[in-house]
Scaffold this active site. Sequence first.
Site, PDB file in Angstrom:
ATOM      1  N   HIS A 101       0.862  -1.180   0.000  1.00 48.83           N
ATOM      2  CA  HIS A 101       0.000   0.000   0.000  1.00 48.83           C
ATOM      3  C   HIS A 101       0.902   1.234   0.000  1.00 48.83           C
ATOM      4  O   HIS A 101       1.043   1.913   1.011  1.00 48.83           O
ATOM      5  CB  HIS A 101      -0.879  -0.064   1.266  1.00 48.83           C
ATOM      6  CG  HIS A 101      -1.985   0.935   1.288  1.00 48.83           C
ATOM      7  ND1 HIS A 101      -2.611   1.328   2.450  1.00 48.83           N
ATOM      8  CD2 HIS A 101      -2.605   1.621   0.301  1.00 48.83           C
ATOM      9  CE1 HIS A 101      -3.546   2.199   2.181  1.00 48.83           C
ATOM     10  NE2 HIS A 101      -3.573   2.404   0.889  1.00 48.83           N
ATOM     11  N   ASP A 134      -1.042   5.034  -4.684  1.00 45.52           N
ATOM     12  CA  ASP A 134      -1.697   4.175  -3.684  1.00 45.52           C
ATOM     13  C   ASP A 134      -1.078   2.783  -3.536  1.00 45.52           C
ATOM     14  O   ASP A 134      -1.019   2.272  -2.432  1.00 45.52           O
ATOM     15  CB  ASP A 134      -3.188   4.032  -4.050  1.00 45.52           C
ATOM     16  CG  ASP A 134      -4.033   3.516  -2.891  1.00 45.52           C
ATOM     17  OD1 ASP A 134      -3.748   3.877  -1.738  1.00 45.52           O
ATOM     18  OD2 ASP A 134      -4.983   2.737  -3.137  1.00 45.52           O
TER      19      ASP A 134
HETATM   20  O1  O2Y Z   1     -13.716   4.135   0.724  1.00 46.26           O
HETATM   21  C1  O2Y Z   1     -13.351   3.610  -0.340  1.00 46.26           C
HETATM   22  O2  O2Y Z   1     -14.021   2.774  -0.928  1.00 46.26           O
HETATM   23  C2  O2Y Z   1     -12.080   4.005  -0.948  1.00 46.26           C
HETATM   24  S1  O2Y Z   1     -10.707   3.498   0.011  1.00 46.26           S
HETATM   25  C3  O2Y Z   1      -9.294   4.046  -0.812  1.00 46.26           C
HETATM   26  C4  O2Y Z   1      -9.392   4.602  -2.065  1.00 46.26           C
HETATM   27  C5  O2Y Z   1      -8.255   5.031  -2.717  1.00 46.26           C
HETATM   28  C6  O2Y Z   1      -7.050   4.873  -2.106  1.00 46.26           C
HETATM   29  N1  O2Y Z   1      -6.941   4.317  -0.889  1.00 46.26           N
HETATM   30  C7  O2Y Z   1      -8.029   3.928  -0.213  1.00 46.26           C
HETATM   31  C8  O2Y Z   1      -7.782   3.333   1.145  1.00 46.26           C
HETATM   32  O3  O2Y Z   1      -8.697   3.044   1.899  1.00 46.26           O
HETATM   33  O4  O2Y Z   1      -6.604   3.125   1.467  1.00 46.26           O
HETATM   34 MN    MN Z   2      -5.152   3.442  -0.118  1.00 48.32          MN
END
Ligand code: O2Y
Ligand code: MN
Length: 632
Positions: A271, A318
């Site tokens: 991550h 990400d």
């Molecule tokens: O809440 C969501 O569905 C998105 S979560 C997310 C989206 C983009 C990058 N990182 C995350 C994360 O929870 O780490």
């Molecule tokens: Mn993320």
Amino acid sequence: MAGLLLRVVRKHGGASAGARSLASVPSLPPAVADFVKGAVDECRPSNVHVVTGTPRETAAILAGLEREGTVKRLPKYENCWLARTDPKDVARVESKTVIVTRNQRDTVPVPAGGAKSQLGSWMDESDWQRARRERFPGCMAGRTMYVIPFSMGPVGSSLSKYGVQVTDSPYVVASMGIMTRAGTPVLNKLAEGVDFVRCQHSVGRPLPLSGPLVNSWPCNPDKVLISHLPDERRIMSFGSGYGGNSLLGKKCFALRIASRIAKDEGWLAEHMLILGVTNPQGVKRYVAAAFPSACGKTNLAMMKPALPGWKVECVGDDIAWMKFDSQGKLRAINPENGFFGVAPGTSDRTNPYAIATIARNTVFTNVGETSEGGVWWEGLDPPAAGVTLTDWHGKAWKQGSSTPCAHPNSRFCAPAGQCPIIDPQWESEEGVPIDAIIFGGRRPEGVPLVYESFSWKHGVFVGAAMRSEATAAAEHKGKVIMHDPFAMRPFFGYNFGDYLAHWLSMENRKAPTQLPKIFHVNWFRKDPDSGAFLWPGFGENARVLEWIFKRCSREREDEAGKKSTIGWLPQDGAIDTQGLSGVDMGALFDVPTPFWQKETRELRAYFTQQVGADLPDEVGAELKALEDRVHV
Ligand code: O2Y
Ligand code: MN
């Protein structure tokens, strides 16, 4: 519509009477056809549409969503769209996310005293079969099943992996078309017989509807279940159309399933953002960095350096897949093709390149809307006089209202290639060479601006010990410092103890290995008296990147940092502070012994309760060594 639209036929007679099955899908490779046929038999859609990924097809899908009232065009921009979800479907649902393996310990360390693991959620195979039977049979009735062949990573790269997602959500098709490389080129790759991850997704609202939809956003919040079967390389997601629950290439595949594939194959799925940094002399290095949520990962990935002559370029914001090449260099790719970033807080001040990235071809979800057909969220300047706002519920909204205009987890979904500082090598076949790995967290006290680990083992311990300030769960009040090892706590695809052992094993590879240096940063330390941040952050973080850059440079290898109990600190004056005023470097680099004594006690309790016997000895030894250094 350019994609293949296949009518599904009803079989008559025998045991399968009443079942729907796919008559024939001539264009699909046999393994893909088998998977799709199984999904059709279970979900019973009325049509099957194989996604080709052409612009014409995407336009037709968005036009269909507009007709249904799920998205609306944003006339202020070119090809931008706004979706408002059912307010019950606004984020990843960690509590309904499970990993299914034969033994619980394959998924999570078993906590001491029967406590609940915070390092993942295991589901027994027979419970999962029951849950599946309660959800999937007939769930796509009356709807089209879209078949999305997709690639995580550039098609053909040796680091890429492939997937096929079936879904009954055209919103997911449009978003996966941005976030992944999807369509016919991937199908051609699959025709070569390459492996793929089987991804099955349904919003869980068969037609005719049993009740009204909210905001024309089909979902089934009471039945949400996001399940991963790492042994079978399969994901089954039900009941949510939102983000990490439905765009299965992202968290489900690229982190949970991929971390397990990576363990089996000897690489790392993390991550982490990836960025390239170039000094004024034109020397370039790449770093990968892991931060828990709300630490400004996308802002760092697209940083505009405040230091003259320095340049940052973005590979990804990400996820990083990293593998040692034959020379022993760790090479990374961003497996994604887009950014699914948090909108609130993104502005020309915090992230001008993100603002430029999302100016066209972007799907916004749950942001506010201006009367000019633009978007708005907290953190942007107020709109011009006479321009009015509508909030994420679709209601008129005024500045000073007690509720936010944009949902705090509202998102932009934009093509990575549109980022003005996208790295020229971001789609390179072999990935970019990683010199440093940076861990970080939001730590209001005790943790210095930057330090370097003493060794690879110590660096693995630093990753395992990551913590960050977060808004507490509803039952608590205020902020708490949460453990989030490697920023992977919600995303581990297998037992965290085994994950640590896998990281440690990189040092013992038989092949040549140049291990990256490991650092920890904290942009968020506060003055205990005033509560103000001690460090300006954003573009000024380039000053810290400069120190990291120098620490990675061969000619500086023997140059000592300042040895502290927790790692190497910059020597006095080693961080360029020219042009900064009012920054107390002494306070930023203070390492208070009482704080670290408490920190080690809390870490020991966490490792004992949550990891127990699965904690590798080397990580236990690093904790013991830290305890000894801070005299616990
Ligand atoms: O809440 C969501 O569905 C998105 S979560 C997310 C989206 C983009 C990058 N990182 C995350 C994360 O929870 O780490
Ligand atoms: Mn993320």
